[in-house]
Design a protein around this motif. Sequence first.
Motif, PDB file in Angstrom:
ATOM      1  N   GLU A  51      -4.807 109.865  15.343  1.00  0.00           N
ATOM      2  CA  GLU A  51      -4.565 110.649  16.553  1.00  0.00           C
ATOM      3  C   GLU A  51      -5.743 111.606  16.790  1.00  0.00           C
ATOM      4  O   GLU A  51      -6.118 111.880  17.928  1.00  0.00           O
TER       5      GLU A  51
ATOM      6  N   TYR B 297      -8.793 109.125  17.652  1.00  0.00           N
ATOM      7  CA  TYR B 297      -8.568 108.485  18.954  1.00  0.00           C
ATOM      8  C   TYR B 297      -7.488 109.285  19.687  1.00  0.00           C
ATOM      9  O   TYR B 297      -6.307 108.923  19.611  1.00  0.00           O
ATOM     10  N   PRO B 298      -7.858 110.364  20.381  1.00  0.00           N
ATOM     11  CA  PRO B 298      -6.832 111.172  21.048  1.00  0.00           C
ATOM     12  C   PRO B 298      -5.975 110.299  21.970  1.00  0.00           C
ATOM     13  O   PRO B 298      -6.506 109.446  22.691  1.00  0.00           O
ATOM     14  N   GLY B 299      -4.673 110.509  21.900  1.00  0.00           N
ATOM     15  CA  GLY B 299      -3.764 109.719  22.729  1.00  0.00           C
ATOM     16  C   GLY B 299      -3.437 108.365  22.134  1.00  0.00           C
ATOM     17  O   GLY B 299      -2.972 107.474  22.842  1.00  0.00           O
TER      18      GLY B 299
ATOM     19  N   ALA C 169       0.280 107.518  22.539  1.00  0.00           N
ATOM     20  CA  ALA C 169       0.614 107.366  23.964  1.00  0.00           C
ATOM     21  C   ALA C 169       0.061 106.050  24.494  1.00  0.00           C
ATOM     22  O   ALA C 169       0.699 105.356  25.282  1.00  0.00           O
ATOM     23  N   GLU C 170      -1.127 105.704  24.026  1.00  0.00           N
ATOM     24  CA  GLU C 170      -1.751 104.469  24.483  1.00  0.00           C
ATOM     25  C   GLU C 170      -0.957 103.255  23.991  1.00  0.00           C
ATOM     26  O   GLU C 170      -0.751 102.297  24.729  1.00  0.00           O
TER      27      GLU C 170
ATOM     28  N   ARG D 104       2.158 103.208  23.272  1.00  0.00           N
ATOM     29  CA  ARG D 104       3.426 103.183  24.015  1.00  0.00           C
ATOM     30  C   ARG D 104       3.226 102.574  25.394  1.00  0.00           C
ATOM     31  O   ARG D 104       3.967 101.699  25.823  1.00  0.00           O
TER      32      ARG D 104
ATOM     33  N   ARG E 216     -11.351  99.890  22.416  1.00  0.00           N
ATOM     34  CA  ARG E 216     -11.463 101.264  21.918  1.00  0.00           C
ATOM     35  C   ARG E 216     -11.412 101.302  20.388  1.00  0.00           C
ATOM     36  O   ARG E 216     -11.970 102.207  19.767  1.00  0.00           O
TER      37      ARG E 216
END
Lengths: 191, 555
Positions: free
Chosen positions: B184, B187-189, B192-193, B195, B220
């Motif tokens: 996290e 790789y911010p998010g 969420a990515e 999901r 990414r």
Amino acid sequence: MRFDLFDIRLIQKQLAAAPIVSPYPHDLAVAIICDTFRLTEGVRPPTLADWRDLEQRYKHPLWKEQVAMLAHVLVSTSLREDTAGTLRRGANTRQIVQDFFDAIEPLTAEMVRSNAFRQEEFLRKWVRAVDGLVKDEAARDSAARLDQLDYKKATYELKRAEHARKKEAEKREKAIAEAEKRAAEARGWRE
Amino acid sequence: MSPPRFTPESIHQCWQQALALWDVRVQLSPPEPHVPFRPDAAHQNEPLAYIDLEKRQVFVHFELLEAMGAAGSLTAVLAHEIGHHARFPHTLGWDAELRVQEQRLLPGLKQSLTNLFYDLQVNEVVGRTHAEDLCEVYRGFQRVRKGRTAEVSPLFCFYLALYEELWGRPPGDLAPKAQLGLLEERYPGFRAEARMFAQTFWALPSPRLQFLYFCGTFIRYIDSPGDVTYLLPLGGDVSLPDVDDLDSALQSGGRWEDALDEAKERGWLDMPGASKDEGELDRIQRVTEHLPGAGSGKLRRALVGRHYRRLVDRHLLKLPTAPSQPEPYLRTTPQAWEYGDDPSAIDWTLTVLAKGHLAAAEPLRRELEADVPPPSELGVPSVEVYLDTSGSMPNPEQQLNAMTLAAQVLSASALRKKATVRGIVYSHVDPLVSPWMYDEETARDFLLHYIGGGTLFPFDVLETLSRERPDALRVIISDSDFLANVAAEGNMKLLVEAVRRSRALVAFLALPDDQRARKVLAPVLKERRFRLVVVKWLSDFGPAAAALSRALLEN
């Protein structure tokens, strides 16, 4: 007082089996929603003025799309009966409708129609708005599932990723350009 | 041999359940135990299960499945493999198409991600009824790998997070819990990515769009495409496409345009490769360059060969001018009409003119017959093509080489007229000389050779070969360097002698104008059997070669 549990899987199956119809006109959709409330004794649907207020509140064409979608789901599945069975006498229907539309704000009708996750979110948010319970599920699990399905929240969190992604993409582009330059040089033939 | 846990009956039962899971009628041989590729090594590196998409045979590594503690997941594993046969990818042609696009979007990717893509599609279907069994496989895989590699790659973590989101598992149920925080951060998010991906990917309307979304998201988690390798359970269980699959996939670019436009509109593709409009040879290069070993060279050569064949056909194929079965319109010589013959065959004009008053008593009949053209085989000679592949022209495998194309057009044209062809590919020293060739495939492959040095025309070879086969038609494909070579001492004499020995010798040269050529080649231009053909633009080489072959071989 009747108290029904919402069977989300069954409703989704019923939706999948329902014939595709043109979206209901707005007035008809509003009438269907109001009629659903009228099925429960002692529940008054939102007044015409309430609906006007809601229209003023949301102001975007997506809202009418959502109203039509809700009417479609109510007509084609057992959601209507379950809702009628769940509502309590004197329920504040204006608040129910407002809470629901606030919660599903970014969902389009197409999303609800074609994406099983968005459809489930749409249904579960309605269940939450009418203060109902999902069949075979503890209230805590339902809340966790709803949290997992929350599109608005996911989009918000994804924004955090976007900035990082952009930076990463720039870095990657640079690396690829360099690799291509090296490859072109290795190929090297003179004009 | 399978361990006792898996009896033939239990395997049969699982197999039947797995077949029933896919709502299609499939006929496959029952699964066979996998024979370890390296029996002496630890079996963690062996595949758990795979399907040979050519023979359509499923193999399962029963020992590994047992060691993973996922023996109860056999049905799910078999259903997964059947899924590759039944739906995803179903054909290797589709796999090839994805690989071509993948190399366009993620240039230089060492290990293809297409298998991961199919696994996502297959597992969504299998997981509707066997999600826990599949989870057991992924957990078991990490258990047996533990100790060998301390850290799970971000790519694999993201992949596992997708299943957590798809099957409603809490974070850390499949992906290693200890790494989630770090991921996290890096790789911010991340969550969420995962999901959003899980809630979007399977709802997309077309597999092309799905694949573009998949590439756009997964890129990414690939730090360096050239180094990416992964070992996942069920992650390498689909065979590789062959040359024909890849060749037709390279032609399928148009089918992706709509999907690419939509993907860009949705903001999925921020990859530089996505917008680039590149040539077919570049695409071949991209598709083949990352492949390991000597296989990539052969594959590239075969794909380039097919590309040149299409270019050659563009110049050589023409519509038939005369129908293969011409209409009968020529009248035959008159014969006496007899009772019982077709009355419409009577030629009354001729009868009256020939028989006069007796016309009615002795009619004459004539038939119509087709005017079959005489066979056009006029004894096409053997053709020798001298191809200059010096550094002034690009390697035909990497960029379109107009001279190579001209040689291909000439050789194909001659071979289609049942001539034999010999190729001499030269540059500086040690020219490559082929034997006499009788089929297009061999000739095409030979003429794709490239040397890429200075230019030194092999007059000694010309002399030897002209003595060996004096009646051959010889074509020299080169540029102004040839004039410099001829001007060197003694070479003109060799050239003139070779011309005299040949049926014809054509200098097919790329020059800005023919003045200098006429001056340098003046002695040989006097020869009856010598022809000079000058091409001003390289792009004219192909059409000029087609015209030349018509002029030389059809008259």
